[in-house]
Design an enzyme around this catalytic site. Structure first.
Site, short mmCIF file in Angstrom:
data_model
loop_
_atom_site.label_atom_id
_atom_site.label_comp_id
_atom_site.label_asym_id
_atom_site.label_seq_id
_atom_site.Cartn_x
_atom_site.Cartn_y
_atom_site.Cartn_z
N LYS A 1 -0.89 12.88 5.46
CA LYS A 1 -0.98 12.48 4.06
C LYS A 1 0.13 11.50 3.67
O LYS A 1 0.05 10.87 2.62
CB LYS A 1 -0.98 13.70 3.13
N ASP A 2 1.15 11.33 4.52
CA ASP A 2 2.21 10.34 4.26
C ASP A 2 1.87 8.96 4.81
O ASP A 2 2.59 8.00 4.54
CB ASP A 2 3.53 10.79 4.91
N ARG B 1 -1.14 13.62 -7.62
CA ARG B 1 -2.39 14.40 -7.53
C ARG B 1 -2.18 15.80 -8.07
O ARG B 1 -2.93 16.29 -8.92
CB ARG B 1 -2.87 14.47 -6.07
N ARG B 2 -1.14 16.49 -7.58
CA ARG B 2 -0.90 17.86 -8.03
C ARG B 2 -0.61 17.89 -9.53
O ARG B 2 -1.12 18.75 -10.25
CB ARG B 2 0.26 18.48 -7.25
N ARG C 1 11.84 15.55 -6.49
CA ARG C 1 11.81 15.06 -5.12
C ARG C 1 12.65 15.98 -4.24
O ARG C 1 13.35 16.86 -4.71
CB ARG C 1 12.36 13.63 -5.04
N ARG D 1 12.95 21.90 -3.11
CA ARG D 1 11.98 22.20 -4.16
C ARG D 1 11.89 23.70 -4.42
O ARG D 1 11.76 24.13 -5.57
CB ARG D 1 10.62 21.63 -3.78
N CYS E 1 -0.16 6.79 -2.97
CA CYS E 1 0.40 7.87 -3.78
C CYS E 1 0.63 7.41 -5.21
O CYS E 1 1.16 8.14 -6.03
CB CYS E 1 1.66 8.44 -3.16
#
Length: 312
Positions: free
Chosen positions: A89-90, A137-138, A155, A161, A248
């Site tokens: 996904k990166d 997205r989230r 970040r 996190r 993104c």
């Protein structure tokens, strides 16, 4: 690691985060087993990326997810490494000319995890609670489900996190369950989102391996560990993203599953404030994975119209 007098069998490039290192070492182990070479014959080179250095701004403001790959890709071009291991996904939607995604490791659980000390689920969070996430997205999907909740950008790596929730800097965060599992932190997930309600990011849970397109030796080496089911699903998802010109900077979700020779894909685009969303689905032959994904992406691009992502 002890120095060897002989050159490495193959050289892996990776970021230095705990999750990236897990992915690199897993690739190293699989390659060593597949080719009957010792682990130390497969070199791992840690490369610091712009995404690791810039931590004070959302990725969408400073160049997108390519910030996590461009220095590693430059090392491929320079011949300093033979292959690059990424969280799929990166990876940029369009890879640089001369590089190719040639293998995937078996996919992990694709669901998003909800991490919170105050409530068991997103639905149970009190109005006005603060959810921190680095993902547009989230954030957009949280706002879609709970417009009464504040979403802020945070970040940092997984531990950072988690610590922001632990210290109360935010009330909750969302992380890929795959990453938590791979780091031995699955117990940190308060609950898991149903994929039917909270569609994951394109490539979530999949480890992608990139090399120089013309490097037939490395391509042959990687063929031994390629998981065809994962790569087929990823082909459809990335074609969907490409048709949307996705990065993104845009809240896009997409997930494909494979059963035998058939593929099913769901795709979603959503406004950053969660106010409008468009969803579509495709079912077809695995051999048509790329065409199915592209067709779904074109449909949503047309339904959203030119102004759908205008404020990003």
């Amino acid at each position: 690691m002890a120095q060897s007098s002989s050159p490495p069998f193959v050289r892996i490039g990776t970021r230095g985060s705990p999750l990236a290192l897990w992915q690199a070492h897993e690739t190293q182990k699989r390659l060593a087993a597949a080719h009957g070479v010792p682990l130390e014959a497969i070199a791992i080179t840690v490369i610091k990326t712009s995404g690791d250095i810039i931590q004070d701004r959302p990725l969408a403001e400073v160049g997108g997810k390519g910030l996590f790959t461009k220095e590693i890709e430059q090392a491929l071009f320079d011949g300093a490494v033979d292959l690059a291991v990424h969280s799929s996904k990166d990876m940029e939607t369009n890879l640089p000319d001369g590089l190719a995604l040639v293998a995937c490791l078996p996919r992990e659980d694709v669901r998003d995890a909800f991490i919170c000390k105050k409530a068991k689920t997103l639905a149970a969070l009190p109005a006005g609670s603060v959810v921190g996430t680095a993902s547009l997205r989230r954030g957009a999907m949280v706002k879609r489900l709970r417009p009464d909740i504040e979403v802020v950008s945070i970040r940092g790596n997984v531990d950072t996190r988690l610590r922001k929730v632990e210290t109360g800097e935010v009330d909750a965060t969302l992380l890929a369950y795959a990453g938590l599992k791979r780091l031995g932190l699955a117990d940190k997930a308060t609950s898991l989102f149903d994929v039917a309600i909270f569609l994951p990011a394109v490539g979530q849970g999949a480890v992608g391996i990139e090399c120089r397109e013309a490097d037939t030796r490395t391509r042959d080496i990687l063929a031994a560990i390629d998981d065809g089911v994962t790569r087929t699903a990823l082909t459809a998802e990335r074609a969907f993203l490409r048709a949307l010109d996705g990065s993104c900077r845009t809240p896009i979700a997409g997930h494909a599953t494979v059963a035998g020779d058939r593929l099913s894909l769901r795709g979603l685009i959503v406004k950053t404030d969660g106010s409008i969303a468009h969803e579509t689905a495709r079912d077809g032959a695995c051999a048509e994975a790329e065409a199915l994904g592209a067709d779904a992406g074109r449909e949503l691009k047309e339904r959203g119209g030119p102004d759908f992502f205008a404020h990003l």
